[in-house]
Design a protein around this motif. Structure first.
Motif, PDB file in Angstrom:
ATOM      1  N   TRP A 486       0.928  -1.108   0.054  1.00  0.00           N
ATOM      2  CA  TRP A 486      -0.147  -0.053   0.058  1.00  0.00           C
ATOM      3  C   TRP A 486       1.445   0.892  -0.417  1.00  0.00           C
ATOM      4  CZ3 TRP A 486       0.520  -3.556   3.888  1.00  0.00           C
ATOM      5  CH2 TRP A 486       0.963  -2.999   5.375  1.00  0.00           C
ATOM      6  N   PRO A 487       0.161   2.445  -0.201  1.00  0.00           N
ATOM      7  CA  PRO A 487       1.593   3.139  -0.774  1.00  0.00           C
ATOM      8  C   PRO A 487       2.225   3.686   0.130  1.00  0.00           C
ATOM      9  CG  PRO A 487      -0.717   4.019  -1.913  1.00  0.00           C
ATOM     10  CD  PRO A 487      -0.764   2.948  -0.881  1.00  0.00           C
ATOM     11  N   ALA A 488       1.601   4.173   2.045  1.00  0.00           N
ATOM     12  CA  ALA A 488       2.517   4.560   2.992  1.00  0.00           C
ATOM     13  C   ALA A 488       3.628   3.395   2.993  1.00  0.00           C
ATOM     14  CB  ALA A 488       2.030   4.985   4.545  1.00  0.00           C
ATOM     15  N   ARG A 489       3.731   2.371   2.921  1.00  0.00           N
ATOM     16  CA  ARG A 489       4.598   1.440   2.989  1.00  0.00           C
ATOM     17  C   ARG A 489       5.389   0.963   2.281  1.00  0.00           C
ATOM     18  NH1 ARG A 489       3.843  -4.030   6.766  1.00  0.00           N
ATOM     19  NH2 ARG A 489       5.808  -4.917   6.474  1.00  0.00           N
ATOM     20  N   ASN A 490       5.089   1.858   0.993  1.00  0.00           N
ATOM     21  CA  ASN A 490       6.238   1.723   0.009  1.00  0.00           C
ATOM     22  C   ASN A 490       7.203   3.078  -0.074  1.00  0.00           C
ATOM     23  OD1 ASN A 490       5.980   0.299  -2.410  1.00  0.00           O
ATOM     24  ND2 ASN A 490       4.697   0.731  -3.727  1.00  0.00           N
ATOM     25  N   THR A 491       6.374   4.190   0.681  1.00  0.00           N
ATOM     26  CA  THR A 491       7.058   5.308   1.030  1.00  0.00           C
ATOM     27  C   THR A 491       8.326   5.124   1.886  1.00  0.00           C
ATOM     28  OG1 THR A 491       5.212   6.979   0.574  1.00  0.00           O
ATOM     29  CG2 THR A 491       6.670   7.665   1.818  1.00  0.00           C
ATOM     30  N   ALA A 492       7.755   4.247   2.603  1.00  0.00           N
ATOM     31  CA  ALA A 492       8.114   3.482   4.021  1.00  0.00           C
ATOM     32  C   ALA A 492      10.055   3.321   2.954  1.00  0.00           C
ATOM     33  CB  ALA A 492       7.937   3.035   5.086  1.00  0.00           C
ATOM     34  N   ARG A 493       9.476   2.300   2.737  1.00  0.00           N
ATOM     35  CA  ARG A 493      10.569   1.276   1.845  1.00  0.00           C
ATOM     36  C   ARG A 493      11.554   2.232   0.860  1.00  0.00           C
ATOM     37  NH1 ARG A 493       7.776  -3.766  -1.580  1.00  0.00           N
ATOM     38  NH2 ARG A 493       9.401  -4.455  -1.086  1.00  0.00           N
ATOM     39  N   ASP A 555       0.063  12.130   2.121  1.00  0.00           N
ATOM     40  CA  ASP A 555      -0.964  12.656   1.620  1.00  0.00           C
ATOM     41  C   ASP A 555      -0.894  12.709   0.225  1.00  0.00           C
ATOM     42  OD1 ASP A 555       1.511  12.768  -0.625  1.00  0.00           O
ATOM     43  OD2 ASP A 555       2.027  14.750   1.012  1.00  0.00           O
ATOM     44  N   GLY A 556      -1.193  11.463  -0.555  1.00  0.00           N
ATOM     45  CA  GLY A 556      -2.310  11.247  -1.557  1.00  0.00           C
ATOM     46  C   GLY A 556      -0.921  10.588  -2.691  1.00  0.00           C
ATOM     47  N   ARG A 557      -0.093  11.804  -2.476  1.00  0.00           N
ATOM     48  CA  ARG A 557       0.883  11.894  -3.763  1.00  0.00           C
ATOM     49  C   ARG A 557       1.985  10.760  -3.570  1.00  0.00           C
ATOM     50  NH1 ARG A 557       5.507  15.607  -2.282  1.00  0.00           N
ATOM     51  NH2 ARG A 557       5.148  15.513  -0.671  1.00  0.00           N
ATOM     52  N   PRO A 558       2.195  10.073  -5.032  1.00  0.00           N
ATOM     53  CA  PRO A 558       2.860   9.111  -5.494  1.00  0.00           C
ATOM     54  C   PRO A 558       4.222   8.757  -4.078  1.00  0.00           C
ATOM     55  CG  PRO A 558       2.816   9.788  -7.417  1.00  0.00           C
ATOM     56  CD  PRO A 558       2.475  10.578  -6.675  1.00  0.00           C
ATOM     57  N   PRO A 559       4.003   6.824  -4.291  1.00  0.00           N
ATOM     58  CA  PRO A 559       5.559   7.378  -2.948  1.00  0.00           C
ATOM     59  C   PRO A 559       7.016   7.749  -3.667  1.00  0.00           C
ATOM     60  CG  PRO A 559       4.054   5.112  -3.273  1.00  0.00           C
ATOM     61  CD  PRO A 559       2.987   6.189  -3.936  1.00  0.00           C
ATOM     62  N   ALA A 563       9.196   9.987  -0.796  1.00  0.00           N
ATOM     63  CA  ALA A 563       9.950   9.158   0.232  1.00  0.00           C
ATOM     64  C   ALA A 563      11.132  10.443  -0.703  1.00  0.00           C
ATOM     65  CB  ALA A 563       9.955   7.879  -1.047  1.00  0.00           C
ATOM     66  N   ALA A 564      10.642  10.992  -1.991  1.00  0.00           N
ATOM     67  CA  ALA A 564      11.658  12.138  -2.237  1.00  0.00           C
ATOM     68  C   ALA A 564      11.890  13.455  -1.741  1.00  0.00           C
ATOM     69  CB  ALA A 564      11.391  12.331  -4.091  1.00  0.00           C
TER      70      ALA A 564
END
Length: 582
Positions: A486-493, A555-559, A563-564
Motif C-alpha cells: 500500500w502507498p505508505a508502506r511503499n513510501t517507507a521502503r 498525503d495522497g501523492r505517489p510514494p 519519499a523524495a
C-alpha cells in the motif's frame, strides 16, 4: 451443601478420584466447573527447593521412581510411588514433566501402576505421576477416569493431555474450562455440558466474532464438534460464519504454531464451509474472511493438510467463482465509511486475484509476499515455498516468515560468492525467548544450496538445491514486485532504501538511522526512527543513546514523490529539530 460440608463428607483416606466423583455427583448435569473444583484440604503445593535446577529435579525423579515403575505388581508399585512422590516436594508440573521423560523398561507394568495411582491416589503428587504416565500410555478404557479427574483444579491440563489422543472433544472441553477466564466462555461450557448439538450450535453462533476466547479457536471447534454441527446444519449461514472465523484463527501464526495443523477435521470443515459458502450473506466482512481463507489454502498453513489430489485446488476454484460473482464484487467496491474499512477495501483490490493464480508447475522455489488482513497485527510475511510447501510453517511454526523489508529489500536471499547465514523467521515473542530459524545460502556451481539449518522445530530440514538461474530469477522477481504494497508502506521502503544509499544524509547531523516503516495501528503513516550518537566515551561505554522519530502521514501523492521530499528535507535540515523524542 456448602464447600465446607462437602469436604467433611469425605474421609482423610479418600482418593482424589473418589472425591472428584463425589463433587460431580452433587450436580451431575451441571456445567463444567470454571478452573475446576478445588482440591480437598491439604498442604499447599510445594515450591522448588532453593538451588534445585531443572536437571537436578529430573535426576531426583528418576532416582526415586524409575525402578518402581517396572514392578509388575501395581498395588505394591503404586504404594511405593505414592510415598516417594510425596517426599520429592517439588511443583506438580515439574514432577509430571520429568515423569513424562523417564525411560520405561516395562510399559505394561507402568501402565498398570498409573491406573492404580489415578484411581486410588490420595495426594496430588501421586495422581500427577499417574497422569504423566497415562499421557504416554493411556488407552480408551482410561477415558472415564481421566474425564473425572480433569474436573479438579490443578489436574485439568494433565488430564486433558492424556485425553487428547483418546477423546479430543473431552480434552478440549476440559482445557477450555481450566484455561480461559473470559466471560464468553461460561455459556459455551454450559452448552457443551448438555451434549446437545442444538445447544452447542446456539452457543457457538452467539459467540462474538471478536471474542477474546477465539485464541482457543481449535479447542472451541473440537469441544463443540464443529464438524458434526456442520453435517447437522449444512446450510446454516450463522454457523458457517463461525466456522470460517474459527478456521481463520486456527491458521494464524501470530500465536506461534498454526493450530490448523493440529485440528484433525480441518479438511472436512474447509470442504463444508466452501461447499456452502453461498449461504453466507455477501457482506464486506465475509468477503475479507473468504479471501484470507483462500490465501491460507493457497500458500499458507492450509497447504500442509492431508488433501486428496486436486481437492485443495477445487476449493480454491470454488471460492474464486463465488467471489467473482456480481453480488460479492459489489460489496468489495462499495464506498466504506471508516479508515480501517477503506484500507481493507484497498487490500481486497490488491489481493483479489493472488490466491487463485495457479503456481507454475513444476516450480521448485517460489516467493510470495502475503498480507493476510490489514486489520491483523504483523500481517505481512514473505512466504517461502519449496516444492509447493510453505517452508517456515513446516519447519519452524513459532511465527511467520520475515517481512519483505527484511528478506527482499535487503537482498538477504540472494546467493553470493560467499556463504551467508540468513534469518528466515523469528519466534513471535522474539528470538531471545523462543528462537529463530536460520539457513545458510551458498552458491555451488550452477546450483544454489540452502543448508546448515539452525533453530528448526522437529527434524532438521534437508539440504535444498535449486537451479541457480531459476533461483536468481525468482528472487529478482519477488524483489521487484510491489503489487502487495500500500502507498505508505511503499513510501517507507523508498525512504529506507534512500538512507542506505546515502548514509551522509544522517551522518552530517551526527544522527544514525533506526527503524523505518509503518505501524499496523497507523498503516497510513510512515515512522522514521533515529538515534543520536553518544557524545562522550562514558556514554558510549554505558550504552547511552537518545532516540527520536519523525512521523509522516500519507498525503495522497505517489510514494516516489513523498519519499523524495522526505529525503530532501533530511539533506537540508537537522532531523533533531523536527523529530520527536521517545
Amino acid at each position: 451443601m456448602s464447600a465446607r460440608d462437602e469436604r467433611t463428607a469425605l474421609t482423610p483416606g479418600t482418593s482424589l478420584y473418589d472425591y472428584a466423583l463425589f463433587r460431580q455427583g452433587i450436580d451431575p448435569d451441571g456445567p463444567f466447573p470454571r478452573r475446576g473444583h478445588p482440591l480437598p484440604d491439604g498442604p499447599p503445593e510445594p515450591s522448588r527447593r532453593s538451588g534445585l535446577s531443572w536437571a537436578q529435579a529430573g535426576d531426583e525423579v528418576a532416582a526415586a521412581l524409575a525402578q518402581l515403575l517396572a514392578d509388575p505388581d501395581p498395588v505394591r508399585a503404586a504404594e511405593a510411588v505414592h510415598l516417594r512422590a510425596d517426599a520429592l516436594r517439588m511443583p506438580y508440573r515439574t514432577l509430571r514433566a520429568h515423569v513424562g521423560r523417564l525411560p520405561l523398561t516395562d510399559e505394561a507394568a507402568a501402565r498398570r501402576t498409573a491406573r492404580r495411582l489415578t484411581r486410588t491416589g490420595t495426594s496430588t503428587a501421586a495422581v500427577s505421576v499417574g497422569l504423566a504416565l497415562l499421557i504416554r500410555l493411556g488407552e480408551p478404557e482410561d477415558v472415564p477416569c481421566l474425564k473425572v479427574l480433569g474436573l479438579l483444579r490443578g489436574l485439568g491440563q494433565a488430564a486433558a493431555a492424556a485425553l487428547d489422543p483418546l477423546d479430543r472433544q473431552a480434552a478440549a472441553q476440559l482445557l477450555l474450562a481450566h484455561r480461559s477466564r473470559a466471560p464468553e466462555m461460561a455459556p459455551l461450557l454450559a452448552a457443551f455440558s448438555t451434549r446437545d448439538a442444538q445447544d452447542a450450535r446456539t452457543a457457538l453462533v452467539a459467540l462474538p466474532p471478536d471474542a477474546e476466547v477465539l485464541w482457543l479457536a481449535r479447542r472451541i471447534a473440537e469441544a463443540a464438534d464443529l464438524e458434526g454441527l456442520l453435517r447437522a446444519y449444512p446450510q446454516d449461514g450463522e454457523l458457517l460464519d463461525r466456522a470460517g472465523r474459527l478456521l481463520y484463527r486456527m491458521a494464524s501464526q501470530r500465536d506461534y504454531r498454526a493450530e490448523i495443523l493440529d485440528y484433525g477435521p480441518a479438511v472436512a470443515v474447509y470442504e463444508a464451509l466452501v461447499g456452502h459458502a453461498d449461504r453466507l450473506s455477501p457482506t464486506f466482512d465475509h468477503h475479507v474472511l473468504l479471501l484470507v481463507l483462500a490465501l491460507d489454502l493457497h500458500t499458507g498453513p492450509g497447504v500442509l493438510l492431508d488433501w486428496r489430489p486436486g481437492q485443495r485446488e477445487a476449493l480454491l476454484d470454488a471460492l474464486d467463482r463465488l467471489l467473482a460473482g456480481h453480488v460479492w464484487t459489489a460489496v468489495s467496491v462499495r464506498e466504506q465509511q471508516d479508515a480501517e474499512a477503506r484500507r481493507r477495501a484497498d487490500w481486497i483490490r490488491r489481493t483479489r486475484r493472488q490466491p487463485f493464480v495457479r503456481l507454475p508447475a513444476p516450480k521448485r522455489f517460489h516467493l510470495e509476499v502475503v498480507v493476510r488482513d490489514p486489520a491483523e497485527a504483523n500481517a505481512v510475511e514473505t512466504r517461502i515455498l519449496v516444492d509447493g510447501r510453505p517452508l517456515v510453517t513446516e519447519h519452524f511454526g513459532k511465527g511467520p516468515a520475515g517481512s519483505p523489508e527484511l528478506l527482499l529489500d535487503t537482498g538477504e536471499l540472494r546467493a553470493g560468492a560467499e556463504p551467508r547465514e540468513v534469518q528466515l523467521a523469528e519466534a513471535y515473542c522474539t528470538e531471545g525467548c523462543c528462537g529463530a530459524l536460520y539457513v545458510t545460502i551458498r552458491r555451488d556451481g550452477d546450483e544454489v544450496v540452502w543448508g546448515d539449518w539452525r533453530g528448526a522445530v522437529g527434524p532438521t530440514p534437508p539440504e535444498y538445491r535449486f537451479a541457480a538461474a531459476a533461483y536468481d530469477a525468482e528472487v529478482g522477481r519477488a524483489e521487484r514486485d510491489r503489487s502487495w504494497c500500500w502507498p505508505a508502506r511503499n513510501t517507507a521502503r523508498l525512504i529506507k532504501a534512500g538512507l542506505r544509499e546515502r548514509p551522509d544524509l544522517l551522518t552530517r547531523w551526527d544522527v544514525e538511522p533506526g527503524w523505518v516503516g509503518t505501524s499496523w495501528r497507523e498503516p497510513d503513516t510512515v515512522d522514521v526512527g533515529f538515534s543520536i550518537r553518544p557524545e562522550t566515551e562514558a556514554e558510549a561505554e554505558g550504552g547511552s543513546r537518545r532516540y527520536f522519530h519523525w512521523t509522516l502521514r500519507d498525503d495522497g501523492r505517489p510514494p516516489e514523490a513523498q519519499a523524495a521530499a522526505a529525503l530532501d528535507r533530511l539533506a537540508t535540515a537537522d532531523p533533531k529539530t523536527f523529530g520527536k523524542g521517545r
